[in-house]
Design an enzyme around this catalytic site. Structure first.
Site, PDB file in Angstrom:
ATOM      1  N   LYS A  39       0.728  -0.819  -0.411  1.00  0.00           N
ATOM      2  CA  LYS A  39       0.326   0.020   0.153  1.00  0.00           C
ATOM      3  C   LYS A  39       0.446   1.393  -0.122  1.00  0.00           C
ATOM      4  O   LYS A  39       0.612   1.960  -0.816  1.00  0.00           O
ATOM      5  CB  LYS A  39      -0.649  -0.017   0.813  1.00  0.00           C
ATOM      6  CG  LYS A  39      -1.757   1.201   1.671  1.00  0.00           C
ATOM      7  CD  LYS A  39      -2.449   1.586   3.290  1.00  0.00           C
ATOM      8  CE  LYS A  39      -1.408   1.596   4.079  1.00  0.00           C
ATOM      9  NZ  LYS A  39      -1.663   3.407   4.619  1.00  0.00           N
ATOM     10  N   ASN A  40       1.628   1.297   1.035  1.00  0.00           N
ATOM     11  CA  ASN A  40       2.144   3.172   0.916  1.00  0.00           C
ATOM     12  C   ASN A  40       3.344   2.942  -0.819  1.00  0.00           C
ATOM     13  O   ASN A  40       3.190   4.235  -0.771  1.00  0.00           O
ATOM     14  CB  ASN A  40       3.198   2.489   2.463  1.00  0.00           C
ATOM     15  CG  ASN A  40       2.557   2.484   3.548  1.00  0.00           C
ATOM     16  OD1 ASN A  40       1.028   2.983   3.296  1.00  0.00           O
ATOM     17  ND2 ASN A  40       2.716   1.986   4.706  1.00  0.00           N
ATOM     18  N   CYS A 133      -4.643   8.594   9.984  1.00  0.00           N
ATOM     19  CA  CYS A 133      -4.754   8.066  10.956  1.00  0.00           C
ATOM     20  C   CYS A 133      -4.838   8.521  11.421  1.00  0.00           C
ATOM     21  O   CYS A 133      -4.061   9.512  11.945  1.00  0.00           O
ATOM     22  CB  CYS A 133      -3.612   6.265  11.043  1.00  0.00           C
ATOM     23  SG  CYS A 133      -4.590   4.960  10.694  1.00  0.00           S
ATOM     24  N   ARG A 138       1.218  14.397  13.459  1.00  0.00           N
ATOM     25  CA  ARG A 138       1.359  13.802  11.621  1.00  0.00           C
ATOM     26  C   ARG A 138       1.770  15.252  11.257  1.00  0.00           C
ATOM     27  O   ARG A 138       1.307  15.296   9.844  1.00  0.00           O
ATOM     28  CB  ARG A 138       0.696  12.982  11.509  1.00  0.00           C
ATOM     29  CG  ARG A 138       0.797  12.278  11.865  1.00  0.00           C
ATOM     30  CD  ARG A 138      -0.213  10.687  11.223  1.00  0.00           C
ATOM     31  NE  ARG A 138       0.431   9.969  10.170  1.00  0.00           N
ATOM     32  CZ  ARG A 138       0.922   8.749   9.969  1.00  0.00           C
ATOM     33  NH1 ARG A 138      -0.791   8.440   9.669  1.00  0.00           N
ATOM     34  NH2 ARG A 138       0.887   8.801   8.549  1.00  0.00           N
ATOM     35  N   ASP A 325       4.360   0.337  12.296  1.00  0.00           N
ATOM     36  CA  ASP A 325       3.008  -0.442  11.808  1.00  0.00           C
ATOM     37  C   ASP A 325       2.867  -1.822  11.744  1.00  0.00           C
ATOM     38  O   ASP A 325       1.357  -2.485  11.362  1.00  0.00           O
ATOM     39  CB  ASP A 325       3.499  -0.124   9.320  1.00  0.00           C
ATOM     40  CG  ASP A 325       3.097   1.112   8.959  1.00  0.00           C
ATOM     41  OD1 ASP A 325       2.784   1.757  10.205  1.00  0.00           O
ATOM     42  OD2 ASP A 325       2.793   1.051   8.405  1.00  0.00           O
ATOM     43  N   ARG A 417      -8.935   0.148   4.613  1.00  0.00           N
ATOM     44  CA  ARG A 417      -7.881   0.954   4.312  1.00  0.00           C
ATOM     45  C   ARG A 417      -7.211   0.638   3.428  1.00  0.00           C
ATOM     46  O   ARG A 417      -5.970   1.004   2.723  1.00  0.00           O
ATOM     47  CB  ARG A 417      -6.968   2.400   4.620  1.00  0.00           C
ATOM     48  CG  ARG A 417      -8.835   3.511   5.219  1.00  0.00           C
ATOM     49  CD  ARG A 417      -7.978   4.290   6.409  1.00  0.00           C
ATOM     50  NE  ARG A 417      -6.403   4.794   5.418  1.00  0.00           N
ATOM     51  CZ  ARG A 417      -5.677   5.300   6.654  1.00  0.00           C
ATOM     52  NH1 ARG A 417      -5.880   4.738   8.213  1.00  0.00           N
ATOM     53  NH2 ARG A 417      -4.278   4.869   6.337  1.00  0.00           N
TER      54      ARG A 417
HETATM   55  C1  UD1 Z   1       4.297   6.617   6.759  1.00  0.00           C
HETATM   56  C2  UD1 Z   1       3.596   5.278   6.461  1.00  0.00           C
HETATM   57  C3  UD1 Z   1       2.921   4.657   7.044  1.00  0.00           C
HETATM   58  C4  UD1 Z   1       4.172   4.542   8.043  1.00  0.00           C
HETATM   59  C5  UD1 Z   1       5.228   5.301   8.569  1.00  0.00           C
HETATM   60  C6  UD1 Z   1       6.122   5.219   9.481  1.00  0.00           C
HETATM   61  C7  UD1 Z   1       2.872   6.103   3.914  1.00  0.00           C
HETATM   62  C8  UD1 Z   1       1.484   5.887   3.177  1.00  0.00           C
HETATM   63  N1  UD1 Z   1       2.676   5.994   5.402  1.00  0.00           N
HETATM   64  O1  UD1 Z   1       3.923   7.862   7.103  1.00  0.00           O
HETATM   65  O2  UD1 Z   1       1.932   3.351   7.575  1.00  0.00           O
HETATM   66  O3  UD1 Z   1       3.367   4.069  10.202  1.00  0.00           O
HETATM   67  O4  UD1 Z   1       5.832   6.205   7.448  1.00  0.00           O
HETATM   68  O5  UD1 Z   1       7.270   3.958   9.196  1.00  0.00           O
HETATM   69  O6  UD1 Z   1       4.115   5.609   3.559  1.00  0.00           O
HETATM   70  N2  UD1 Z   1       6.829  13.949  11.198  1.00  0.00           N
HETATM   71  C9  UD1 Z   1       7.200  14.858  11.467  1.00  0.00           C
HETATM   72  N3  UD1 Z   1       6.949  16.316  10.237  1.00  0.00           N
HETATM   73  C10 UD1 Z   1       6.877  15.968   9.205  1.00  0.00           C
HETATM   74  C11 UD1 Z   1       6.979  14.080   8.934  1.00  0.00           C
HETATM   75  C12 UD1 Z   1       6.309  13.148   9.033  1.00  0.00           C
HETATM   76  O7  UD1 Z   1       7.547  15.799  12.573  1.00  0.00           O
HETATM   77  O8  UD1 Z   1       6.419  16.532   8.545  1.00  0.00           O
HETATM   78  C13 UD1 Z   1       6.724  13.356  12.432  1.00  0.00           C
HETATM   79  C14 UD1 Z   1       5.393  12.270  12.547  1.00  0.00           C
HETATM   80  O9  UD1 Z   1       4.747  13.198  12.946  1.00  0.00           O
HETATM   81  C15 UD1 Z   1       5.968  11.086  12.613  1.00  0.00           C
HETATM   82  C16 UD1 Z   1       7.056  10.567  12.598  1.00  0.00           C
HETATM   83  O10 UD1 Z   1       8.025  11.789  11.604  1.00  0.00           O
HETATM   84  O11 UD1 Z   1       5.606  10.859  14.013  1.00  0.00           O
HETATM   85  C17 UD1 Z   1       7.646   9.470  11.171  1.00  0.00           C
HETATM   86  O12 UD1 Z   1       6.597  10.063  10.679  1.00  0.00           O
HETATM   87  P1  UD1 Z   1       6.938   9.208   8.749  1.00  0.00           P
HETATM   88  O13 UD1 Z   1       7.479   8.825   8.708  1.00  0.00           O
HETATM   89  O14 UD1 Z   1       6.648  11.086   8.210  1.00  0.00           O
HETATM   90  O15 UD1 Z   1       5.602   8.889   8.197  1.00  0.00           O
HETATM   91  P2  UD1 Z   1       4.431   8.870   6.889  1.00  0.00           P
HETATM   92  O16 UD1 Z   1       5.111   9.713   6.145  1.00  0.00           O
HETATM   93  O17 UD1 Z   1       3.052   9.940   7.489  1.00  0.00           O
END
Ligand code: UD1
Length: 439
Positions: A39-40, A133, A138, A325, A417
């Site tokens: 999915k991701n 979610c 985030r 995850d 999802r």
């Molecule tokens: C992706 C995955 C999700 C997985 C996560 C971590 C997708 C669609 N989703 O989510 O399933 O759980 O990686 O492996 O690929 N953060 C910030 N600022 C930002 C971006 C992130 O503070 O601009 C923080 C987030 O709030 C979180 C942490 O960084 O606490 C990790 O987030 P991130 O690695 O970005 O996860 P996603 O890309 O949202």
């Protein structure tokens, strides 16, 4: 396409037409399950097709609500899509809109992925702040800082992120970007934006997840010049333009991990077909540590055999650490372990809602902020439970498989999802599980 039923509430406040999963537990599972596309990866790669001004074919696309939502977002931007089984054809030659619709973006955090490619291709993008979610704040600050480093001007007004490249013929410019945290999404946004920027972009402290490598492989198949993906420094040499491609998405390591836990929690023998064992190193190591026996049959197949469930400690970390995850699924498993386990969630700040639901099934879990003490109990008992997020819903299904009696898992819009036909796949392995809708 696999859209979950919307629920409605009648005058006496009862929820109607909302499907639930009814699981009669303690069945032993056996057999082989085919793992779907990731999915991701698929979500990021679908967005990345916007970089190509022609036509792309994607293979191994899973049938999921999140994928449908991303397809709707691309459609709203003018992309023409045709789906046949796990094939998805995208004609990205005419983009009619620069703004993605709030109604869909608000339900899918990954919708923000279109920002980088739109900026790269058109020099402009407008995206409502994303949803997804409820597992933490985030924010998208790291995505935005990266785009700004590449020369975009970014404003957030009335909940909409507007990004534009002023001058320089609307072209982004390569730059050095250091990420405060190895965010998966921010790494992907910057990598996509940089593919056609002028000059070299260097992303330091980049995420190393297999989905990043998959996205880089996809971009390379369109002619992008990227190296270092899979390490914490990714270097992108901007090229003038990208071309059509035909690309297969990697298998979903989170779905695979969930089925491994299904084997461990039910003491069953299950073979997983269509996996990349190397993507599951941390999960396999933890399962072996607690007494599971896992056989890597070849480069695509894994088998889990009945074994013990001993206690352990888990701390979630960015890849190659233990995946956030799969934290919820392990909490379900460790709830019936011999002894006490500690789980620390470091990636998201609010991702332990499943603990309280597992306790409804007889588990003994105490959690405080991002830490949970899981005291193993001899067995779980079936109960009505509510999913709090996508992976939490999988944890409840797993608990239901192991529990004595009947479990009713509600809130399936989360499960749909991210899991393609999970009840069908589990039924094929011998589980007693049905999706039922109360009218
Ligand atoms: C992706 C995955 C999700 C997985 C996560 C971590 C997708 C669609 N989703 O989510 O399933 O759980 O990686 O492996 O690929 N953060 C910030 N600022 C930002 C971006 C992130 O503070 O601009 C923080 C987030 O709030 C979180 C942490 O960084 O606490 C990790 O987030 P991130 O690695 O970005 O996860 P996603 O890309 O949202």
């Amino acid at each position: 396409m696999n859209l979950a039923l919307e629920h409605t509430t009648n005058q006496s406040g009862q929820v109607q037409d909302q499907p639930v999963l009814e699981i009669h537990g303690r069945a032993s599972l056996r057999g082989e399950v085919k793992i779907s596309g990731a999915k991701n990866s698929a979500l990021a790669i679908m967005a990345a097709t916007l970089l190509c001004p022609e036509y792309c074919r994607l293979r191994n696309i899973p049938n999921l609500v999140d994928i449908d939502r991303m397809a709707q977002i691309l459609q709203s931007l003018g992309v023409k899509l045709a789906r046949s089984g796990d094939l998805l054809d995208l004609n990205t030659s005419n983009l009619a809109q620069l703004k993605a619709p709030y109604e869909i973006v608000s339900q899918l955090r990954a919708s923000f992925f279109v920002t980088g490619p739109l900026l790269a291709r058109l020099g402009l993008a407008k995206i409502p702040l994303p949803g997804g979610c409820a597992i933490g704040a985030r924010p998208v600050d790291l995505h935005i800082k990266g785009l700004q480093a590449l020369g975009a001007e970014v404003y957030i007004e009335h909940g909409v992120v507007s990004a534009a490249v002023k001058g320089r013929g609307g072209k982004l410019t390569g730059a050095k970007v250091y990420l405060d945290y190895p965010s998966v999404g921010a790494t992907e946004t910057i990598m996509m934006a940089a593919t056609t920027a002028v000059g070299e972009t260097r992303v330091e402290n980049a995420a190393r997840e297999p989905e990043i490598v998959d996205l880089a492989n996809f971009c390379r198949s369109m002619g992008a010049k990227i190296r270092g993906d899979g390490t914490n420094t990714i270097i992108i040499d901007g090229v003038n333009s990208l071309h059509s491609t035909d690309y297969p998405i990697i298998p979903d390591r989170i779905e695979a991990g969930t089925f491994l836990v299904a084997g461990a929690i039910t003491q069953s023998e299950i073979t997983l077909d269509g996996v990349v064992p190397e993507h599951l190193t941390a999960v396999i190591a933890k399962l072996e540590e607690i007494g599971s026996r896992i056989i890597i049959e070849d480069t695509r197949r894994l088998r889990i055999l009945p074994g013990q469930v001993l206690a352990t400690n888990i701390e979630t970390l960015p890849y190659p650490g233990f995946p956030t995850d799969i934290q919820a699924q392990f909490m379900a498993l460790l709830s019936i372990a011999q002894g006490n386990s500690a789980i620390t969630e470091t990636v998201f700040e609010n991702r332990m809602g499943h603990g309280a639901e597992l306790n409804r099934m007889g588990a003994d879990i105490r959690n405080k902020s991002n830490y949970a003490l899981v005291r193993g109990v001899p067995r779980l008992c079936g109960a009505p439970v509510m999913s709090t997020d996508l992976r939490a819903s999988a944890a409840l299904v797993l608990a239901g498989l192991a529990a004595e009696g009947t479990t009713i898992v509600q809130g399936l819009h989360h499960l749909d999802r991210g899991y393609e036909n999970i009840e069908g796949k589990l039924r094929q392995l011998g589980a007693n599980i049905e999706r039922v809708t109360f009218h």
